[in-house]
Design an enzyme around this catalytic site. Structure first.
Site, PDB file in Angstrom:
ATOM      1  N   ASP A 141      93.320  11.188  15.666  1.00 55.84           N
ATOM      2  CA  ASP A 141      93.145  10.985  14.283  1.00 55.84           C
ATOM      3  C   ASP A 141      93.326  12.169  13.296  1.00 55.84           C
ATOM      4  OD1 ASP A 141      93.309   8.273  14.755  1.00 55.84           O
ATOM      5  OD2 ASP A 141      91.174   7.819  14.566  1.00 55.84           O
ATOM      6  N   ARG A 187      88.744   4.216  21.928  1.00 56.75           N
ATOM      7  CA  ARG A 187      87.612   5.209  21.566  1.00 56.75           C
ATOM      8  C   ARG A 187      86.275   4.711  21.832  1.00 56.75           C
ATOM      9  NH1 ARG A 187      90.724   6.044  16.370  1.00 56.75           N
ATOM     10  NH2 ARG A 187      92.715   5.335  16.324  1.00 56.75           N
ATOM     11  N   ASP A 214      84.507   6.111  15.644  1.00 54.58           N
ATOM     12  CA  ASP A 214      85.826   5.577  15.962  1.00 54.58           C
ATOM     13  C   ASP A 214      86.823   6.411  15.835  1.00 54.58           C
ATOM     14  OD1 ASP A 214      84.552   5.630  13.036  1.00 54.58           O
ATOM     15  OD2 ASP A 214      86.695   5.111  12.535  1.00 54.58           O
ATOM     16  N   ASN A 215      86.713   7.660  15.796  1.00 54.61           N
ATOM     17  CA  ASN A 215      87.843   8.984  15.914  1.00 54.61           C
ATOM     18  C   ASN A 215      87.429   9.866  17.038  1.00 54.61           C
ATOM     19  OD1 ASN A 215      88.646   7.906  13.335  1.00 54.61           O
ATOM     20  ND2 ASN A 215      87.812   9.411  11.961  1.00 54.61           N
ATOM     21  N   GLY A 250      88.508  -0.916  12.739  1.00 49.73           N
ATOM     22  CA  GLY A 250      89.769  -1.268  13.516  1.00 49.73           C
ATOM     23  C   GLY A 250      91.052  -0.485  13.046  1.00 49.73           C
ATOM     24  N   LYS A 282     102.147   4.288  12.850  1.00 47.89           N
ATOM     25  CA  LYS A 282     100.994   4.836  11.923  1.00 47.89           C
ATOM     26  C   LYS A 282     101.648   4.800  10.642  1.00 47.89           C
ATOM     27  CE  LYS A 282      97.110   7.705  11.051  1.00 47.89           C
ATOM     28  NZ  LYS A 282      96.417   9.044  11.373  1.00 47.89           N
ATOM     29  N   GLY A 338      97.752  -0.221   4.363  1.00 53.39           N
ATOM     30  CA  GLY A 338      98.344   0.126   5.852  1.00 53.39           C
ATOM     31  C   GLY A 338      99.463   1.172   5.819  1.00 53.39           C
TER      32      GLY A 338
END
Length: 513
Positions: free
Chosen positions: A278, A198, A268-269, A98, A121, A134
């Site tokens: 990413d 994605r 996931d990228n 995630g 981000k 994070g």
């Protein structure tokens, strides 16, 4: 900046967790969790993309907007959130993943009706941070800000960067994973895209057998981002998958055109819209090497090496096919589309190489010519970008060594010069088969081959200067990347200095951010 028009259709459409709890945990049967940015007391703006802000409908920057750019003092009715997805990482199923350090503000629509999502981000932990904080550091944030804009100006599909700001706090990172953590300056970047969906979003719903939500997610994606698809029923999802395959192949061709190596092509990228997404341990190609990977985590297998990116993208599409199978329910169709992927990619790839060499069409014997060229490039350690720049300027009246010695990362012996000479003769012979003039051929080359690429050593220098409070190089790089097909600063259009060969952050990078 006008942030009042940011709305949130995604969280209104899909099941989510509205608890606002940032504790790292599994969140089954949902596609997002609401989460608030951490908030930072002493932010400082580094860069703001005024052109992009106007383009997407946010308008001009004012000093009061700095607070929003780092996620502070948000409107009470704004529900910020992070999405959950799954993925295959380095070929292995990783389960739930995630947005570990990405938080979505929502979506804004400009006057032309174009939609863009706004995402912080590095603004704090989410339920998907996997025991991380994070946060992000200046090093990775600046790299993403500059490289995403560089790719945009190279005419390559990508996420964009709106702003970059210091958070005013230090973040501890072990840059090479060698037990030597250090304090680094924290930063937040705001990035935008039509969508951040994605492959992994669809993988998660399929793996959890949440087929109703999988269908709703596919319908939502098609309705909002694939308006060219008009079919209904099962055919709609077939067209959807074919379109993703085509966009992905086109993106790979563009990466090869400019020498971009992503470094961590996990599923996931991978964007379903065919965007470069990413920006982690990426690199632009210096010396041509099909086996080059910029990612220390990718050693020794080199799964994501430059020459393997098309193969990996096809493997990733197989995983997406498995995820969409409950909607498509046609194994032969999926196999045929995936088998055709290679043919489509290689034909597009070779047509792209034709343009780099100034050829007006692809001929039957060009595959052998390209193979000979690849061998020459690797054996003579030629700089990928500079080689084509010199080929455009080639003058048979000048000494061959003098023209190409500053393009090679090794000494050009007499044997190597002889080999280069043979290739130049082969190239000239191939040019004679063109149906266009040399002037038209050069025009094709000028539009295809960049004169400036954002090399890692330049980014390294820029990061060092900003850490010292200097911004001159940042502004020069921004100017150069806005004009990549022109030589704005000759010192930037040169091969990597040997002093940076083994410097961490120049030749190799880790996933640490």
């Amino acid at each position: 900046m006008n942030t009042e028009n940011i709305h949130q259709p995604f969280i209104k459409k899909f099941p989510g967790d509205f608890s606002g709890n940032t504790m790292q945990r599994n969140t089954p049967k949902v596609l997002f969790s609401t989460v608030k940015p951490a908030g930072f007391d002493h932010p400082k703006l580094i860069a703001f993309n005024e052109k992009l802000s106007e383009e997407i409908g946010l308008g001009q920057f004012e000093e009061k907007d700095l607070s929003f750019l780092v996620g502070n003092n948000l409107p009470e009715d704004m529900k910020t959130y992070s999405t959950t997805y799954a993925g295959h990482q380095f070929g292995n199923w990783a389960g739930q993943l995630g947005d570990g350090r990405a938080i979505l503000a929502g979506e804004i629509t400009n006057e032309a009706g174009q939609k863009n999502e706004i995402q912080w981000k590095g603004a704090g932990a989410t339920p998907y941070s996997r025991h991380a904080d994070g946060r992000a550091v200046l090093r990775s944030s600046l790299r993403e800000y500059l490289m995403s804009e560089a790719m945009h100006n190279l005419n390559i599909s990508t996420t964009r960067a709106l702003s970059l700001a210091f958070t005013g706090e230090d973040v501890v990172r072990d840059i090479m994973y060698n037990g030597n953590p250090q304090n680094e300056k924290g930063a937040v970047v705001i990035r935008t895209a039509e969508s951040f969906l994605r492959f992994g979003h669809f993988e998660l719903m399929s793996a959890q057998q949440e087929y109703t939500t999988l269908k709703e997610l596919a319908d939502f994606t098609i309705e909002n981002y694939f308006k060219e698809i008009q079919a209904e029923g099962q055919q709609k999802y077939k067209d959807f998958f074919e379109n993703i395959c085509r966009r992905t192949a086109d993106l790979m061709v563009e990466w090869y055109r400019v020498g971009f190596v992503h470094g961590v092509m996990n599923t996931d990228n991978m964007s379903v819209l065919g965007l470069t997404i990413d920006y982690g341990p990426y690199s632009m190609m210096d010396e041509y090497n099909l086996n080059f990977t910029p990612n220390t985590t990718d050693l020794p297998g080199r799964r994501y090496a430059f020459g393997k990116q098309a193969q990996v993208s096809q493997w990733n599409l197989w995983q997406l096919a498995n995820a969409l199978h409950p909607l498509i329910k046609d194994e032969k169709f999926l196999e045929d589309v995936l088998n055709d992927y290679g043919s489509y990619f290689w034909e597009s790839h070779d047509k792209m190489l034709c343009k780099k060499f100034g050829f007006d069409q692809l001929l039957d014997n060009d595959e052998k010519f390209f193979t000979n060229w690849q061998s020459l490039m690797q054996d003579l350690q030629m700089d990928y970008t500079l080689f084509f720049n010199e080929l455009e300027k080639y003058d048979e009246q000048k000494d061959l060594r003098q023209q190409f010695e500053n393009v090679s990362y090794t000494f050009l012996s007499e044997e190597k010069i002889s080999r280069l000479s043979d290739f130049i003769r082969e190239y000239k012979s191939r040019l004679e088969k063109n149906g266009i003039s040399r002037e038209e051929s050069l025009e094709i080359m000028h539009k295809t081959n960049p004169k400036f690429i954002l090399r890692n050593y330049l980014l390294y220098q820029c990061i060092e200067e900003i850490n010292e409070g200097k911004t001159d190089m940042l502004h020069k790089l921004l100017h150069a990347l806005e004009n990549p097909y022109h030589t704005i600063y000759p010192e930037f259009s040169a091969k990597r200095p040997s002093g940076y060969d083994d410097v961490s952050g120049c030749s190799m990078l880790s996933c640490s951010s």
